[in-house]
Design a protein around this motif. Structure first.
Motif, PDB file in Angstrom:
ATOM      1  N   ARG A   1       0.875  21.762  10.076  1.00  0.00           N
ATOM      2  CA  ARG A   1       0.017  22.535   9.705  1.00  0.00           C
ATOM      3  C   ARG A   1      -1.828  22.544  11.130  1.00  0.00           C
ATOM      4  O   ARG A   1      -1.635  20.855  11.353  1.00  0.00           O
ATOM      5  CB  ARG A   1      -1.153  21.340   8.842  1.00  0.00           C
ATOM      6  N   GLU A   2      -2.293  23.715  11.522  1.00  0.00           N
ATOM      7  CA  GLU A   2      -2.616  22.925  12.892  1.00  0.00           C
ATOM      8  C   GLU A   2      -4.332  22.459  12.718  1.00  0.00           C
ATOM      9  O   GLU A   2      -4.873  22.236  13.248  1.00  0.00           O
ATOM     10  CB  GLU A   2      -3.277  24.649  13.057  1.00  0.00           C
ATOM     11  N   ARG A   3      -4.901  23.192  11.253  1.00  0.00           N
ATOM     12  CA  ARG A   3      -5.960  22.546  10.868  1.00  0.00           C
ATOM     13  C   ARG A   3      -5.357  20.945  11.079  1.00  0.00           C
ATOM     14  O   ARG A   3      -7.171  20.270  11.124  1.00  0.00           O
ATOM     15  CB  ARG A   3      -6.299  22.998   9.478  1.00  0.00           C
ATOM     16  N   GLY A   4      -4.478  20.366  10.210  1.00  0.00           N
ATOM     17  CA  GLY A   4      -4.849  18.803  10.655  1.00  0.00           C
ATOM     18  C   GLY A   4      -3.936  18.209   8.815  1.00  0.00           C
ATOM     19  O   GLY A   4      -3.855  18.781   8.629  1.00  0.00           O
ATOM     20  N   TYR A   5      -3.747  16.832   9.514  1.00  0.00           N
ATOM     21  CA  TYR A   5      -4.212  16.338   8.248  1.00  0.00           C
ATOM     22  C   TYR A   5      -5.153  15.039   7.803  1.00  0.00           C
ATOM     23  O   TYR A   5      -5.634  14.216   8.532  1.00  0.00           O
ATOM     24  CB  TYR A   5      -2.929  15.676   8.167  1.00  0.00           C
ATOM     25  N   ALA A   6      -5.572  15.290   6.917  1.00  0.00           N
ATOM     26  CA  ALA A   6      -6.510  13.668   6.752  1.00  0.00           C
ATOM     27  C   ALA A   6      -5.896  13.004   6.039  1.00  0.00           C
ATOM     28  O   ALA A   6      -4.751  12.580   5.608  1.00  0.00           O
ATOM     29  CB  ALA A   6      -7.760  14.553   4.555  1.00  0.00           C
ATOM     30  N   ALA A   7      -6.107  11.455   6.941  1.00  0.00           N
ATOM     31  CA  ALA A   7      -5.378  10.183   6.761  1.00  0.00           C
ATOM     32  C   ALA A   7      -6.117   9.141   6.961  1.00  0.00           C
ATOM     33  O   ALA A   7      -7.643   9.333   7.115  1.00  0.00           O
ATOM     34  CB  ALA A   7      -4.657  10.238   7.853  1.00  0.00           C
ATOM     35  N   SER A   8      -5.789   8.274   7.123  1.00  0.00           N
ATOM     36  CA  SER A   8      -6.746   6.908   7.167  1.00  0.00           C
ATOM     37  C   SER A   8      -5.851   6.235   8.156  1.00  0.00           C
ATOM     38  O   SER A   8      -4.470   6.363   8.209  1.00  0.00           O
ATOM     39  CB  SER A   8      -7.268   6.472   6.175  1.00  0.00           C
ATOM     40  N   ILE A   9      -6.332   5.561   8.923  1.00  0.00           N
ATOM     41  CA  ILE A   9      -5.141   3.896   9.958  1.00  0.00           C
ATOM     42  C   ILE A   9      -4.538   3.101   8.496  1.00  0.00           C
ATOM     43  O   ILE A   9      -5.194   2.874   8.020  1.00  0.00           O
ATOM     44  CB  ILE A   9      -6.755   3.098  10.740  1.00  0.00           C
ATOM     45  N   ASP A  10      -3.255   2.710   9.097  1.00  0.00           N
ATOM     46  CA  ASP A  10      -2.672   2.196   8.117  1.00  0.00           C
ATOM     47  C   ASP A  10      -2.986   0.713   8.541  1.00  0.00           C
ATOM     48  O   ASP A  10      -2.884  -0.027   9.416  1.00  0.00           O
ATOM     49  CB  ASP A  10      -0.993   2.102   8.862  1.00  0.00           C
ATOM     50  N   MET A  11      -3.502  -0.107   7.149  1.00  0.00           N
ATOM     51  CA  MET A  11      -3.887  -1.563   7.424  1.00  0.00           C
ATOM     52  C   MET A  11      -2.281  -2.426   7.832  1.00  0.00           C
ATOM     53  O   MET A  11      -2.532  -3.519   7.598  1.00  0.00           O
ATOM     54  CB  MET A  11      -5.138  -1.663   6.133  1.00  0.00           C
ATOM     55  N   GLY A  12      -1.986  -1.991   7.023  1.00  0.00           N
ATOM     56  CA  GLY A  12      -0.213  -3.088   7.446  1.00  0.00           C
ATOM     57  C   GLY A  12      -0.070  -3.855   5.956  1.00  0.00           C
ATOM     58  O   GLY A  12      -1.266  -3.429   5.037  1.00  0.00           O
ATOM     59  N   ARG A  13       0.699  -4.831   6.064  1.00  0.00           N
ATOM     60  CA  ARG A  13       0.755  -4.922   5.189  1.00  0.00           C
ATOM     61  C   ARG A  13      -0.152  -6.606   4.534  1.00  0.00           C
ATOM     62  O   ARG A  13      -0.438  -6.642   3.285  1.00  0.00           O
ATOM     63  CB  ARG A  13       2.285  -5.463   4.564  1.00  0.00           C
ATOM     64  N   ASP A  14      -0.663  -7.457   5.471  1.00  0.00           N
ATOM     65  CA  ASP A  14      -1.525  -8.088   5.494  1.00  0.00           C
ATOM     66  C   ASP A  14      -3.089  -7.499   5.336  1.00  0.00           C
ATOM     67  O   ASP A  14      -3.680  -8.432   4.626  1.00  0.00           O
ATOM     68  CB  ASP A  14      -1.727  -9.290   6.300  1.00  0.00           C
ATOM     69  N   GLY A  15      -3.128  -5.814   5.151  1.00  0.00           N
ATOM     70  CA  GLY A  15      -4.247  -5.462   4.645  1.00  0.00           C
ATOM     71  C   GLY A  15      -5.473  -6.097   5.862  1.00  0.00           C
ATOM     72  O   GLY A  15      -7.269  -5.750   6.371  1.00  0.00           O
ATOM     73  N   GLN A  16      -4.495  -6.964   7.373  1.00  0.00           N
ATOM     74  CA  GLN A  16      -6.006  -6.773   8.737  1.00  0.00           C
ATOM     75  C   GLN A  16      -6.582  -5.439   9.517  1.00  0.00           C
ATOM     76  O   GLN A  16      -6.693  -5.715  10.411  1.00  0.00           O
ATOM     77  CB  GLN A  16      -5.335  -8.098   9.460  1.00  0.00           C
ATOM     78  N   GLY A  17      -5.344  -4.601   9.735  1.00  0.00           N
ATOM     79  CA  GLY A  17      -4.973  -3.820  10.249  1.00  0.00           C
ATOM     80  C   GLY A  17      -4.679  -3.732  11.424  1.00  0.00           C
ATOM     81  O   GLY A  17      -4.615  -4.832  11.807  1.00  0.00           O
ATOM     82  N   PRO A  18      -4.631  -3.043  12.665  1.00  0.00           N
ATOM     83  CA  PRO A  18      -4.249  -3.353  13.759  1.00  0.00           C
ATOM     84  C   PRO A  18      -4.849  -3.958  14.792  1.00  0.00           C
ATOM     85  O   PRO A  18      -6.280  -3.379  14.556  1.00  0.00           O
ATOM     86  CB  PRO A  18      -3.655  -1.729  14.209  1.00  0.00           C
TER      87      PRO A  18
ATOM     88  N   GLU B   1       0.689  -1.307   0.287  1.00  0.00           N
ATOM     89  CA  GLU B   1      -0.065  -0.170   0.211  1.00  0.00           C
ATOM     90  C   GLU B   1       0.763   1.107   0.712  1.00  0.00           C
ATOM     91  O   GLU B   1      -0.079   2.683  -0.464  1.00  0.00           O
ATOM     92  CB  GLU B   1      -0.701  -0.249   0.959  1.00  0.00           C
ATOM     93  N   ALA B   2       1.829   1.203   0.448  1.00  0.00           N
ATOM     94  CA  ALA B   2       3.217   2.234   0.861  1.00  0.00           C
ATOM     95  C   ALA B   2       4.069   2.360  -0.443  1.00  0.00           C
ATOM     96  O   ALA B   2       4.020   3.630  -0.858  1.00  0.00           O
ATOM     97  CB  ALA B   2       3.840   2.448   1.815  1.00  0.00           C
ATOM     98  N   ALA B   3       3.953   1.090  -1.260  1.00  0.00           N
ATOM     99  CA  ALA B   3       5.251   1.862  -2.358  1.00  0.00           C
ATOM    100  C   ALA B   3       4.276   1.989  -3.778  1.00  0.00           C
ATOM    101  O   ALA B   3       5.029   2.730  -4.270  1.00  0.00           O
ATOM    102  CB  ALA B   3       6.079  -0.003  -1.917  1.00  0.00           C
ATOM    103  N   ALA B   4       3.357   1.426  -3.678  1.00  0.00           N
ATOM    104  CA  ALA B   4       2.650   2.070  -4.688  1.00  0.00           C
ATOM    105  C   ALA B   4       2.049   2.794  -4.502  1.00  0.00           C
ATOM    106  O   ALA B   4       0.899   2.764  -4.138  1.00  0.00           O
ATOM    107  CB  ALA B   4       1.490   0.256  -5.346  1.00  0.00           C
ATOM    108  N   ASP B   5       2.309   3.841  -5.774  1.00  0.00           N
ATOM    109  CA  ASP B   5       1.715   4.602  -5.304  1.00  0.00           C
ATOM    110  C   ASP B   5       0.554   4.819  -6.495  1.00  0.00           C
ATOM    111  O   ASP B   5       0.356   3.834  -7.820  1.00  0.00           O
ATOM    112  CB  ASP B   5       2.596   5.922  -6.355  1.00  0.00           C
ATOM    113  N   VAL B   6      -0.855   6.049  -6.616  1.00  0.00           N
ATOM    114  CA  VAL B   6      -2.171   5.074  -6.666  1.00  0.00           C
ATOM    115  C   VAL B   6      -1.643   6.647  -8.092  1.00  0.00           C
ATOM    116  O   VAL B   6      -1.066   7.957  -8.503  1.00  0.00           O
ATOM    117  CB  VAL B   6      -2.743   6.241  -6.753  1.00  0.00           C
ATOM    118  N   GLY B   7      -2.607   6.414  -8.647  1.00  0.00           N
ATOM    119  CA  GLY B   7      -3.089   7.402 -10.680  1.00  0.00           C
ATOM    120  C   GLY B   7      -3.997   8.212 -10.379  1.00  0.00           C
ATOM    121  O   GLY B   7      -4.605   8.338  -9.234  1.00  0.00           O
TER     122      GLY B   7
END
Length: 846
Positions: free
Chosen positions: A247-264, A204-210
């Motif tokens: 940024r004081e207003r913060g960053y839009a993000a999502s929880i990193d699901m890890g290499r197996d995609g199962q999440g923490p 998920e981290a290594a392959a950038d998206v279009g």
């Protein structure tokens, strides 16, 4: 003596003591001073003031006031507290004792991941001695661990490659760097993405998206450093932070699901879970937060802020702020892109609405009696705009005069008759700076009653306008330069509000000869000559991908997407607007040489053209970039008869080598520096869109004063103040443009969720592990990574020739601008995540 900070702390304690004395217990049970400043807290306790840290106060609120709250509500409140109680400020006595132990070490201690940053005094000394360089960090779009720092003094770029070199700096930080010895200089990364070995394995981290293809140099990671013979560039490492850009207003993000995609896995026993969050903006590193509501947040688009980046942490530390909604939903992702680009979508305040005239509104006799306002209601006027346009800024006219000459007119909405200086509405418009156009909605600079009704030059309605007229010589079909343009306020009544397509049909239909159509044909003929004159003067015909969506009327989901079709009527309107903007610039500069609002397009530094020169040379063409005229001539000559799109690709590359045009005060620059490089015009401004651009509002006020309709507002007499307005307009314009492009990317992703398309693409960049391809049909660009699986026991061999812009993988060779066939689709990932995926399905067609 007492420091400013100590004085403020004492004032806060005095306020707490005052409230404790005068507020009865029946009205307020406790007066508590909440602070993380340990010194202030100690003094408060000595003065018998009850004091708590932020973390203690939150726990107190939950314990005493949280009856009936759900566990999720309590957890959400606790998550808002910065871990460790926030920016805990040490007691001054502790600080003094610590000073006896010496300064911070310049090298990392045990367990450190990064080198310590230099102190402010050490940075100042290094800059003064010339051993350090200061500038802003600009991170690569395709590789979060490769960046460039532009030297504030020289404008040169220094490469920062890898985690260690970036040393906890992120995009936008102002940093001090040490330039490495020339023997340690390297080439910019040949891979699309690199990082730690662990992250390279993270799919998920290594392959950038279009995503939507970038347009200008401001949106690319183009290297502007002088390349040495071996392709290496000046290379450095960050040794200190001058100013953070967190940024004081913060960053839009999502929880990193890890290499197996199962999440923490959520922590038990009421403890917070430490998890990584992946920002939506790929230029920023993952951020580690603590949360007690992990299970709830796994499928949410969330907002996090950065609080710290310790020397012993691979990632910055932060905390959760709020959830925007379900990952992938248009509403949540739209809120995210507005946050990322600092675009305000809040409703207008009541004080702003109070400045708007009541509806229904109409032109009154008082308007017609205004000094300098001319009644043009009998003049044949029409507007030509994109389909669905509601905020119609401009209309056109072209009448045949009795002596055979032609009078052409550009009529602009008279916004400043309603938008007065020093009012709440003007302050809000100045703050917003521009209207932002998203795919599914518009975020107006002004309240809707003005934007789409009172100021909009709608067909069949009388409206106030600011008109400009030119007399055209019928022999040349160009404005007579011996006759100055004429400006005045007016009242018009548009005969028709046309789309570009409708106007083109009228012009092309020989059976139509009504006054509106005849006016359009005259305007077309004048526009052709204006355009040819600009081209002869060296104006550039550039290219940028512009995408249009057909939306479902009910759901607003995209039904179709494709590149915008431009007609001759588009060019006709463009030329008329350029003519009005240039004439206005000349008039306001003549009146106010030191404080006119202008728009300049800086001449690009020659080294900015390196990507274009390299690509053209690889394809067998020489491009002369000595001036805009030589560049235009070279681009015109660079054609391949067998490839109609090749020249467009070169123009796309040329556009990316240039920065955006910017607003400025005329007092900032001398004559030649005010020019607009792309348009090949010595002077330019924006006059034609005051409904949606605040810069145009300022220009209208200046022009009104210049032609004697009103005195110049005192704030516009000062060049520095005009510059400050221009600076805000530049930031807001850039943010708005980026938000609009992000909205297009989002809806492109939504479009491909239910379909896949097999289309032609072009190679735009070659790398050692893949290609960056551009898909003309959809205006999107993205990486295609080569398959790194080994064939039996033999490793995959990839040969990259960066100078020739050729890469060979598994016996197949690709060159810049080659054709290839790709599949564009959405790849579904765990927890409602998805990304646009581009893959090669046919490499034979080139």
């Amino acid at each position: 003596g007492e420091s400013v900070n100590d004085r403020n702390d004492r004032a806060i304690r005095m306020a707490a003591a005052f409230y404790r004395r005068v507020v009865p217990r029946s009205a307020c049970e406790k007066i508590i001073l909440v602070t993380n400043d340990r010194g202030n807290a100690r003094k408060a306790r000595e003065e018998d003031i009850e004091v708590m840290s932020v973390e203690e106060w939150i726990s107190f609120v939950i314990t005493t006031k949280g009856e009936g709250w759900s566990a999720e509500e309590s957890a959400a409140l606790k998550d808002l507290v910065v871990p460790g109680g926030g920016a805990d400020i040490p007691d001054e006595r502790d600080t003094k004792r610590a000073r006896g132990g010496g300064g911070a070490s310049a090298s990392s201690g045990a367990g450190a991941v990064f080198e310590e940053h230099l102190s402010a005094s050490a940075i100042k000394d290094g800059l003064a001695r010339g051993v350090l360089v200061k500038g802003g960090v600009r991170t690569s779009r395709y590789n979060p661990w490769e960046a460039h720092m532009v030297n504030e003094s020289t404008g040169d770029s220094i490469l920062l490659s890898g985690r260690a070199a970036l040393n906890r700096a992120i995009d936008g930080d102002i940093v001090a760097i040490e330039i490495l010895p020339e023997s340690e200089w390297i080439r910019p990364g040949a891979k699309l993405v690199t990082g730690t070995k662990e992250e390279d394995k993270d799919k998920e981290a290594a392959a950038d998206v279009g995503g939507l293809a970038p347009e200008t140099a401001d949106e690319t990671e183009a290297v502007v450093a002088k390349t040495k013979a071996a392709g290496v560039v000046p290379t450095g490492k960050v040794v200190g932070i001058v100013r953070r850009n967190w940024r004081e207003r913060g960053y839009a993000a999502s929880i990193d699901m890890g290499r197996d995609g199962q999440g923490p896995t959520a922590a038990t026993g009421g403890f917070a879970s430490r998890v990584l969050c992946v920002p939506s903006d790929r230029r920023f590193p993952k951020i580690r937060i603590q949360t007690r509501q992990l299970d709830t947040l796994l499928d949410q688009r969330i907002v996090v802020v950065i609080d710290d980046w310790p020397v012993d942490s691979m990632y910055p530390e932060g905390h959760y702020v709020k959830s925007l909604g379900l990952l992938g939903s248009v509403d949540a992702e739209t809120q995210a892109l507005l946050l990322e680009n600092d675009v305000d979508d809040r409703p207008f305040a009541p004080a702003v609405y109070a400045c708007v005239p009541a509806l229904p509104w109409q032109v009154s006799p008082d308007h017609l009696a205004e000094p300098g306002r001319v009644d043009l209601r009998d003049l044949v006027v029409c507007s030509v705009d994109p389909p669905g346009c509601k905020d119609i800024d401009d209309a056109l006219s072209a009448r045949l005069m009795d002596d055979g000459r032609i009078e052409i007119g550009v009529h602009i909405a008279d916004v400043t008759s309603f938008l007065k200086p020093d009012t709440p509405m003007d302050e809000e418009a100045a703050r917003r700076g521009t209207t932002t156009y998203l795919v599914q909605r518009r975020l107006d600079m002004l309240p809707g009653a003005l934007t789409t009704d009172i100021c909009s030059l709608v067909g069949g309605q009388e409206r106030l306008a600011f008109s400009a007229f030119w007399i055209v010589d019928p022999n040349t079909m160009l404005p007579d330069e011996t006759i100055k343009p004429r400006f005045h306020k007016s009242v018009i009544k548009s005969s028709a509000a046309l789309t570009y397509e409708q106007a083109q049909i009228r012009i092309d239909d020989d059976s139509m000869n009504d006054e509106v159509t005849l006016s359009l044909r005259r305007l077309r003929d004048v526009a052709r000559q204006l355009r040819q004159r600009r081209m002869d003067n060296g104006a550039l015909t550039l290219a940028s991908p512009e995408v249009r969506f057909e939306l479902d009327q009910q759901s607003s989901d995209p039904l179709d997407v494709g590149m915008y079709v431009s007609r001759e009527t588009n060019k006709m309107v463009e030329e008329m607007m350029l003519l009005a903007n240039v004439s206005t610039a000349e008039r306001i500069l003549e009146a106010y040489p030191a404080a006119a609002m202008l728009r300049r397009h800086p001449i690009p530094d020659q080294k900015m053209f390196e990507p274009l020169l390299k690509a053209a040379n690889a394809c067998g063409f020489d491009i002369d970039v000595q001036s805009n005229r030589t560049l235009a001539t070279s681009l015109d000559a660079a054609v391949r008869p067998e490839d109609d799109y090749f020249n467009t690709l070169l123009r796309l590359q040329a556009t990316r080598c240039m920065s955006q045009a910017v607003y400025c005060s005329s007092g900032q620059y001398a004559g030649p520096e005010r020019m607009h490089y792309g348009l090949a015009m010595p002077l330019y401004t924006h006059f034609t869109s005051p409904i949606r651009r605040y810069a145009d509002v300022i220009v209208h006020r200046l022009l009104s004063a210049a032609i004697g309709l009103c005195p110049r507002h005192p704030s516009l007499e000062d060049s520095d103040h005009v510059k400050s307005i221009a600076d805000v307009c530049n930031v807001r314009h850039r943010n708005s443009q980026q938000a609009g492009r992000a909205s297009v990317e989002l809806h492109t992703l939504v479009f491909f969720r239910t379909r896949k398309e097999i289309v032609e693409a072009r190679v735009f960049k070659v790398r050692s592990n893949g290609l960056v391809v551009f898909v003309p049909k959809f205006g999107i660009e993205g990486p295609v990574l080569f398959d790194d699986d080994t064939d039996g026991n033999e490793p995959t061999v990839t040969v990259l020739d960066e100078d020739a812009m050729i890469v060979t993988n598994r016996g197949r060779t690709w060159k810049v601008f080659d054709k290839l066939t790709v599949c564009v689709e959405v790849e579904q990932l765990p927890a409602r995540r998805s990304r646009l995926k581009i893959s090669i399905i046919d490499t034979a067609a080139r």
